[in-house]
Write an enzyme that holds these catalytic residues in place. Structure first.
Site, PDB file in Angstrom:
ATOM      1  N   HIS A  84      -8.980   0.069  -6.085  1.00 21.23           N
ATOM      2  CA  HIS A  84      -7.958  -1.129  -4.435  1.00 21.23           C
ATOM      3  C   HIS A  84      -7.163  -0.323  -5.491  1.00 21.23           C
ATOM      4  CE1 HIS A  84     -11.326  -3.512  -3.875  1.00 21.23           C
ATOM      5  NE2 HIS A  84     -11.199  -3.565  -4.838  1.00 21.23           N
ATOM      6  N   MET A  85      -5.791   0.084  -3.989  1.00 28.00           N
ATOM      7  CA  MET A  85      -4.422   0.900  -4.353  1.00 28.00           C
ATOM      8  C   MET A  85      -4.002  -1.163  -5.095  1.00 28.00           C
ATOM      9  SD  MET A  85      -3.739   3.333  -1.726  1.00 28.00           S
ATOM     10  CE  MET A  85      -2.320   2.595  -1.125  1.00 28.00           C
ATOM     11  N   TYR A 145       0.846  -1.155  -0.288  1.00 30.20           N
ATOM     12  CA  TYR A 145      -0.035  -0.014  -0.091  1.00 30.20           C
ATOM     13  C   TYR A 145       0.903   0.961  -0.153  1.00 30.20           C
ATOM     14  CZ  TYR A 145      -3.439  -3.452   1.218  1.00 30.20           C
ATOM     15  OH  TYR A 145      -4.062  -4.850   0.753  1.00 30.20           O
ATOM     16  N   ASP A 188     -25.332  -4.917  -1.391  1.00 31.44           N
ATOM     17  CA  ASP A 188     -26.722  -5.052  -1.151  1.00 31.44           C
ATOM     18  C   ASP A 188     -26.471  -3.343  -0.987  1.00 31.44           C
ATOM     19  OD1 ASP A 188     -27.293  -7.340  -1.598  1.00 31.44           O
ATOM     20  OD2 ASP A 188     -27.539  -7.423   0.097  1.00 31.44           O
ATOM     21  N   ASN A 238     -13.161   2.133  -1.928  1.00 31.56           N
ATOM     22  CA  ASN A 238     -12.666   0.685  -1.965  1.00 31.56           C
ATOM     23  C   ASN A 238     -12.185  -0.194  -0.132  1.00 31.56           C
ATOM     24  OD1 ASN A 238     -10.124  -0.182  -1.414  1.00 31.56           O
ATOM     25  ND2 ASN A 238      -8.453   1.181  -1.134  1.00 31.56           N
ATOM     26  N   ARG A 285      -9.043 -13.191  -2.500  1.00 38.55           N
ATOM     27  CA  ARG A 285      -9.245 -11.010  -2.841  1.00 38.55           C
ATOM     28  C   ARG A 285      -9.581 -11.099  -4.252  1.00 38.55           C
ATOM     29  NH1 ARG A 285      -7.116  -8.529   1.311  1.00 38.55           N
ATOM     30  NH2 ARG A 285      -5.288  -9.545   2.107  1.00 38.55           N
TER      31      ARG A 285
END
Length: 148
Positions: free
Chosen positions: A100-101, A22, A87, A74, A111
């Site tokens: 997403h990074m 990250y 939902d 994210n 994932r």
């Protein structure tokens, strides 16, 4: 143009958590970059972060009531299993962009699947902090196309 940026679980630890995946950019720095790009795009960007799944759903409901023009999300690990957030997102009538990074498809098997994929306008992943900026550009463009 009003855009909501939803940051999920553990994102308050950006800059400290797993810098290999990250980087060292903090959540505050990400939000500042979104604000700056938002000004260029004539879009107001509001950011929200929570580690509570219920609070995230409540904020999504609020976005619906407020008539947000676009939503970026994210959701972190919630991406892979939170049908409650899915939902809630499905209630929205504006474009939703998942981001997403890291490249979630090049990471652990769990994932690779997003429970949001079927209901979002699109996904952006793997570009670090730039994923946020690319997502904002895409969301603003989609919202303008829908408005015209």
């Amino acid at each position: 143009m009003n855009v909501l940026m939803l940051h999920g679980i553990n994102h308050n630890m950006f800059g400290k958590r797993d810098p290999k995946q990250y980087g060292t950019t903090t959540l505050a720095e990400i939000d500042a970059a979104l604000q700056a790009l938002g000004r260029e795009l004539d879009a107001e960007v509001e950011s929200y972060q929570t580690n509570s799944e219920g609070a995230m759903c409540e904020r999504i409901h609020q976005a619906f009531e407020q008539g947000k023009d676009a939503v970026l999300i994210n959701a972190g690990a919630w991406t892979h299993y939170s049908y409650g957030i899915r939902d809630a997102l499905a209630i929205l009538t504006c474009p939703v962009v998942e981001l997403h990074m890291s490249n979630i498809h090049a990471r652990e098997e769990f994932r690779h699947k997003s429970v949001f994929a079927e209901i979002v306008k699109g996904q952006i992943c793997g570009f670090g902090v730039d994923s946020y900026l690319l997502a904002l550009r895409a969301a603003v463009s989609a919202a303008r196309q829908e408005a015209s």
